[in-house]
Design a protein around this motif. Sequence first.
Motif, mmCIF file in Angstrom:
data_model
loop_
_atom_site.group_PDB
_atom_site.id
_atom_site.type_symbol
_atom_site.label_atom_id
_atom_site.label_comp_id
_atom_site.label_asym_id
_atom_site.label_seq_id
_atom_site.Cartn_x
_atom_site.Cartn_y
_atom_site.Cartn_z
ATOM 1 N N GLN A 1 -1.330 8.060 6.263
ATOM 2 C CA GLN A 1 -2.644 7.955 5.634
ATOM 3 C C GLN A 1 -3.168 9.369 5.446
ATOM 4 O O GLN A 1 -3.077 10.206 6.344
ATOM 5 C CB GLN A 1 -3.608 7.145 6.497
ATOM 6 C CG GLN A 1 -5.063 7.275 6.113
ATOM 7 C CD GLN A 1 -5.763 5.946 5.894
ATOM 8 O OE1 GLN A 1 -5.397 5.148 5.028
ATOM 9 N NE2 GLN A 1 -6.764 5.693 6.698
ATOM 10 N N LEU B 1 -6.497 11.633 4.488
ATOM 11 C CA LEU B 1 -7.954 11.609 4.409
ATOM 12 C C LEU B 1 -8.461 12.906 3.809
ATOM 13 O O LEU B 1 -8.085 13.985 4.251
ATOM 14 C CB LEU B 1 -8.572 11.446 5.802
ATOM 15 C CG LEU B 1 -8.338 10.146 6.548
ATOM 16 C CD1 LEU B 1 -9.045 10.195 7.895
ATOM 17 C CD2 LEU B 1 -8.825 8.963 5.749
ATOM 18 N N PHE C 1 -16.116 12.024 5.045
ATOM 19 C CA PHE C 1 -14.754 11.604 4.736
ATOM 20 C C PHE C 1 -14.708 10.573 3.618
ATOM 21 O O PHE C 1 -15.613 9.739 3.473
ATOM 22 C CB PHE C 1 -14.095 11.010 5.983
ATOM 23 C CG PHE C 1 -13.704 12.041 6.996
ATOM 24 C CD1 PHE C 1 -14.621 12.536 7.897
ATOM 25 C CD2 PHE C 1 -12.403 12.528 7.036
ATOM 26 C CE1 PHE C 1 -14.263 13.504 8.828
ATOM 27 C CE2 PHE C 1 -12.024 13.484 7.960
ATOM 28 C CZ PHE C 1 -12.957 13.975 8.864
ATOM 29 N N GLY C 2 -13.609 10.627 2.864
ATOM 30 C CA GLY C 2 -13.312 9.585 1.904
ATOM 31 C C GLY C 2 -12.697 8.376 2.591
ATOM 32 O O GLY C 2 -12.488 8.373 3.806
ATOM 33 N N GLN C 3 -12.385 7.359 1.779
ATOM 34 C CA GLN C 3 -11.826 6.113 2.317
ATOM 35 C C GLN C 3 -10.364 6.263 2.707
ATOM 36 O O GLN C 3 -9.830 5.437 3.431
ATOM 37 C CB GLN C 3 -11.961 4.996 1.269
ATOM 38 C CG GLN C 3 -13.389 4.582 0.989
ATOM 39 C CD GLN C 3 -13.900 3.535 1.966
ATOM 40 O OE1 GLN C 3 -13.520 3.524 3.126
ATOM 41 N NE2 GLN C 3 -14.761 2.659 1.486
ATOM 42 N N GLN D 1 -3.375 11.373 8.795
ATOM 43 C CA GLN D 1 -3.674 10.521 9.943
ATOM 44 C C GLN D 1 -2.441 9.716 10.280
ATOM 45 O O GLN D 1 -2.009 8.851 9.529
ATOM 46 C CB GLN D 1 -4.858 9.611 9.631
ATOM 47 C CG GLN D 1 -5.400 8.859 10.833
ATOM 48 C CD GLN D 1 -6.695 8.135 10.544
ATOM 49 O OE1 GLN D 1 -6.946 7.732 9.406
ATOM 50 N NE2 GLN D 1 -7.530 7.952 11.561
ATOM 51 N N ALA E 1 -18.752 16.766 8.615
ATOM 52 C CA ALA E 1 -17.712 16.476 7.630
ATOM 53 C C ALA E 1 -17.885 15.055 7.121
ATOM 54 O O ALA E 1 -18.063 14.124 7.915
ATOM 55 C CB ALA E 1 -16.335 16.650 8.255
ATOM 56 N N GLY F 1 -0.390 6.427 14.761
ATOM 57 C CA GLY F 1 -1.087 6.354 16.044
ATOM 58 C C GLY F 1 -2.515 6.819 15.949
ATOM 59 O O GLY F 1 -3.197 6.937 16.963
ATOM 60 N N MET F 2 -2.972 7.093 14.740
ATOM 61 C CA MET F 2 -4.349 7.439 14.398
ATOM 62 C C MET F 2 -4.741 8.877 14.714
ATOM 63 O O MET F 2 -5.880 9.230 14.610
ATOM 64 C CB MET F 2 -5.354 6.464 15.024
ATOM 65 C CG MET F 2 -5.040 5.010 14.772
ATOM 66 S SD MET F 2 -5.169 4.593 13.042
ATOM 67 C CE MET F 2 -6.902 4.230 12.941
ATOM 68 N N GLU F 3 -3.789 9.731 15.126
ATOM 69 C CA GLU F 3 -4.118 11.135 15.357
ATOM 70 C C GLU F 3 -4.367 11.824 14.026
ATOM 71 O O GLU F 3 -3.697 11.551 13.030
ATOM 72 C CB GLU F 3 -2.963 11.814 16.092
ATOM 73 C CG GLU F 3 -3.238 13.236 16.499
ATOM 74 C CD GLU F 3 -2.132 13.820 17.357
ATOM 75 O OE1 GLU F 3 -1.225 13.076 17.740
ATOM 76 O OE2 GLU F 3 -2.194 15.030 17.625
ATOM 77 N N LEU F 4 -5.358 12.744 13.998
ATOM 78 C CA LEU F 4 -5.728 13.473 12.783
ATOM 79 C C LEU F 4 -5.149 14.881 12.812
ATOM 80 O O LEU F 4 -5.322 15.601 13.787
ATOM 81 C CB LEU F 4 -7.242 13.611 12.683
ATOM 82 C CG LEU F 4 -8.046 12.422 12.194
ATOM 83 C CD1 LEU F 4 -9.503 12.633 12.506
ATOM 84 C CD2 LEU F 4 -7.858 12.236 10.704
ATOM 85 N N TYR G 1 -6.707 15.814 5.656
ATOM 86 C CA TYR G 1 -6.150 15.485 6.962
ATOM 87 C C TYR G 1 -5.067 14.433 6.780
ATOM 88 O O TYR G 1 -5.167 13.553 5.927
ATOM 89 C CB TYR G 1 -7.221 14.910 7.893
ATOM 90 C CG TYR G 1 -8.194 15.919 8.436
ATOM 91 C CD1 TYR G 1 -9.361 16.226 7.741
ATOM 92 C CD2 TYR G 1 -7.968 16.566 9.648
ATOM 93 C CE1 TYR G 1 -10.264 17.146 8.232
ATOM 94 C CE2 TYR G 1 -8.869 17.487 10.158
ATOM 95 C CZ TYR G 1 -10.014 17.769 9.445
ATOM 96 O OH TYR G 1 -10.908 18.679 9.941
ATOM 97 N N LEU H 1 -5.059 18.484 10.456
ATOM 98 C CA LEU H 1 -5.511 19.214 9.281
ATOM 99 C C LEU H 1 -4.310 19.820 8.574
ATOM 100 O O LEU H 1 -3.537 20.554 9.187
ATOM 101 C CB LEU H 1 -6.482 20.320 9.714
ATOM 102 C CG LEU H 1 -7.050 21.206 8.614
ATOM 103 C CD1 LEU H 1 -7.956 20.405 7.699
ATOM 104 C CD2 LEU H 1 -7.814 22.386 9.214
ATOM 105 N N LYS I 1 -3.630 26.764 4.421
ATOM 106 C CA LYS I 1 -2.845 25.757 5.156
ATOM 107 C C LYS I 1 -3.501 25.492 6.492
ATOM 108 O O LYS I 1 -4.067 26.394 7.122
ATOM 109 C CB LYS I 1 -1.407 26.245 5.341
ATOM 110 C CG LYS I 1 -0.603 26.247 4.047
ATOM 111 C CD LYS I 1 0.859 26.500 4.290
ATOM 112 C CE LYS I 1 1.661 26.483 2.997
ATOM 113 N NZ LYS I 1 1.656 25.142 2.374
#
Lengths: 113, 111
Positions: free
Chosen positions: A88, A90, A104-106, A37, A102, A40-43, A35, A45, A57
């Motif tokens: 970012q 993820l 998630f990693g750091q 990110q 799910a 604005g923190m929207e995720l 993902y 895929l 994809k």
Amino acid sequence: EADIYQTPRYLVIGTGKKITLECSQTMGHDKMYWYQQDPGMELHLIHYSYGVNSTEKGDLSSESTVSRIRTEHFPLTLESARPSHTSQYLCASSELWPGAEAFFGQGTRLTVV
Amino acid sequence: AQRVTQPEKLLSVFKGAPVELKCNYSYSGSPELFWYVQYSRQRLQLLLRHISRESIKGFTADLNKGETSFHLKKPFAQEEDSAMYYCALAVYGGSQGNLIFGKGTKLSVKP
């Protein structure tokens, strides 16, 4: 302990460089995801995989590529980094069905200058 | 088209006040919905799923198929609830079976 690992955590790199973001999981999951990110923190895929030699994809078009040669490893590569790739990233893994939890990693925070 | 909508980017409440984070979805199939949470400097993690009908950290969420909503509620907010909250929908079918996320709502609980 079962976990999902991303390296590096932070990366600052110059325009035009090739980079690979690493993601490994020891959870025994077949499905893995990347993902993006937004600030604005929207995720979004960008890639996912159902297992070895499977890559798809996601909803957001990305210039990155992925590979899945081993079940536990799902690296993401940018052949030529650009400032627009600053974000970012993820990585996550889960069991195969869409409703599975799910994990998630750091995350890797990438800055392209 | 499948979609998850979280109308509020930021929600600010005082400690002890009730809190409701809104989530609406669009999906032609039978929905499976989730709330994920990301605390500061921590990983994104599952908070709760609608099929479990459980309360986690005092939060509950009820699926309302008539209103296509899955709002997250807590009667008395705590400062440690401050985090980013994402509503997610499991989408089945074809080669695109996946979790899709809303844009997220940042909850800030003030002392």
